[in-house]
Enzyme design. Sequence first.
Site, PDB file in Angstrom:
ATOM      1  N   ARG A  68       0.846  -1.194   0.000  1.00 28.25           N
ATOM      2  CA  ARG A  68       0.000   0.000   0.000  1.00 28.25           C
ATOM      3  C   ARG A  68       0.882   1.244   0.000  1.00 28.25           C
ATOM      4  NH1 ARG A  68      -5.671  -1.446   3.100  1.00 28.25           N
ATOM      5  NH2 ARG A  68      -6.516  -2.457   1.245  1.00 28.25           N
ATOM      6  N   GLN A 126      -1.161   2.311  -5.876  1.00 31.64           N
ATOM      7  CA  GLN A 126      -2.591   2.501  -5.610  1.00 31.64           C
ATOM      8  C   GLN A 126      -3.458   2.003  -6.764  1.00 31.64           C
ATOM      9  OE1 GLN A 126      -2.904   6.686  -4.635  1.00 31.64           O
ATOM     10  NE2 GLN A 126      -3.005   6.240  -2.456  1.00 31.64           N
ATOM     11  N   ASP A 139      -4.078  -1.768  -6.617  1.00 29.84           N
ATOM     12  CA  ASP A 139      -4.595  -2.293  -5.353  1.00 29.84           C
ATOM     13  C   ASP A 139      -5.902  -3.052  -5.564  1.00 29.84           C
ATOM     14  OD1 ASP A 139      -5.391  -2.818  -2.788  1.00 29.84           O
ATOM     15  OD2 ASP A 139      -5.140  -0.775  -2.039  1.00 29.84           O
ATOM     16  N   SER A 188      -8.583  -3.026  -2.700  1.00 31.56           N
ATOM     17  CA  SER A 188      -9.442  -1.843  -2.655  1.00 31.56           C
ATOM     18  C   SER A 188     -10.477  -1.863  -3.763  1.00 31.56           C
ATOM     19  CB  SER A 188      -8.598  -0.568  -2.753  1.00 31.56           C
ATOM     20  OG  SER A 188      -7.807  -0.409  -1.599  1.00 31.56           O
ATOM     21  N   TYR A 229      -3.627  -1.527   8.522  1.00 33.38           N
ATOM     22  CA  TYR A 229      -4.581  -2.586   8.831  1.00 33.38           C
ATOM     23  C   TYR A 229      -4.929  -2.565  10.318  1.00 33.38           C
ATOM     24  CZ  TYR A 229      -3.422  -4.565   4.267  1.00 33.38           C
ATOM     25  OH  TYR A 229      -3.222  -4.760   2.931  1.00 33.38           O
TER      26      TYR A 229
END
Length: 376
Positions: free
Chosen positions: A119, A124, A127, A130, A227
């Site tokens: 991350r 991004q 990802d 996500s 997390y």
Amino acid sequence: MKIAVAKEIDPAEPRVAASPDTVKKFKALGVDVAVEPGAGVKSGLPDTEFTAAGATISADALKDADVVIKVKRPEASELGQYKRGAAVIAIMDPYGNDAALKAMADAGVSAFAMELMPRITRAQVMDVLSSQANLAGYRAVIEAAEAFGRAFPMMMTAAGTVPAAKVFVMGVGVAGLQAIATARRLGAIVTATDVRPAVKEQVESLGAKFIAVEDEEFKQAETAGGYAKEMSREYQAKQAALTAEHIKKQDVVITTALIPGRPAPRLISLDMVKTMKPGSVLVDLAVERGGNVEGVKSGETSEVDGIKIVGFPNLAGRVAASASGLYARNLLSFIETMVDKTSKALAINWDDELVKATALTRDGKVIHPNFQPKSS
């Protein structure tokens, strides 16, 4: 260089690892793309859309491919079709699946797990957690609304007022935030909880109320990677007491709590379920890891005293067209870093932090430090 788009052999997986848009972009890189027949049908993408974008449709698409892209980890029966040295990129679900990792190593493929993408800013766009969790959170609310026998928004009519549904979201990661936003769009009164203090502002910015035991342990409850940490038994007991009291008044509860590499934490006991009003609904996004709700059954909507517990796995797959499009873009962005722009050949930089984080196997061995065989 040849990229093969594999058809998923799991009948419950409707997603596909490429889209016509990503095929065009691969072709622009000078890469050949071959697609197995029918790979995109369940996502609303017939073979003709791939051929129009420049791909070839072939039953032998996997043969001699330098890169094989999939949604789910290949089964042993698929590995025999890949050439040794091929890069295989998918959502690998590596935790607790040592035999599957060994099978990929033995097949001589270089396996990459998209869900292990670090991350960091440059990753991004890659990802997958996500992109897919976003849609899962959205779909969870749609499933809840379908199972709930009342309207979500408040409605004032000549015959009387329909009160707004009360929705409680447990776990405010990407899925939870989208669930909050979707429930709010449908007019529900939304509350949410998480063990990470940083999400309180995000919850409130979406118009929901944050519910948590905000003690000292709560203030330290987040890893460097963003997390949730596993909380102490004492904190869990305090949070469970608060939750138990709160869910009695809720119409819909959506649970999203997952800890990487571990079974899903149990958030709601059967006794807590039974305190809810008949007609209430719980949707458990963590059912594939054992579930957050006691009594949840994978692939089913079960009932306890008139309260529905929805346990559909792969909620992102229930929005297959959107999920495939986003996942395909995640893959494209990652593969672009592996293509030599001059020679148009596969050129994996094994020192790249993205490769180091995601590579599971190489040259017949499991190489990821988190998944080394026990004997070593």
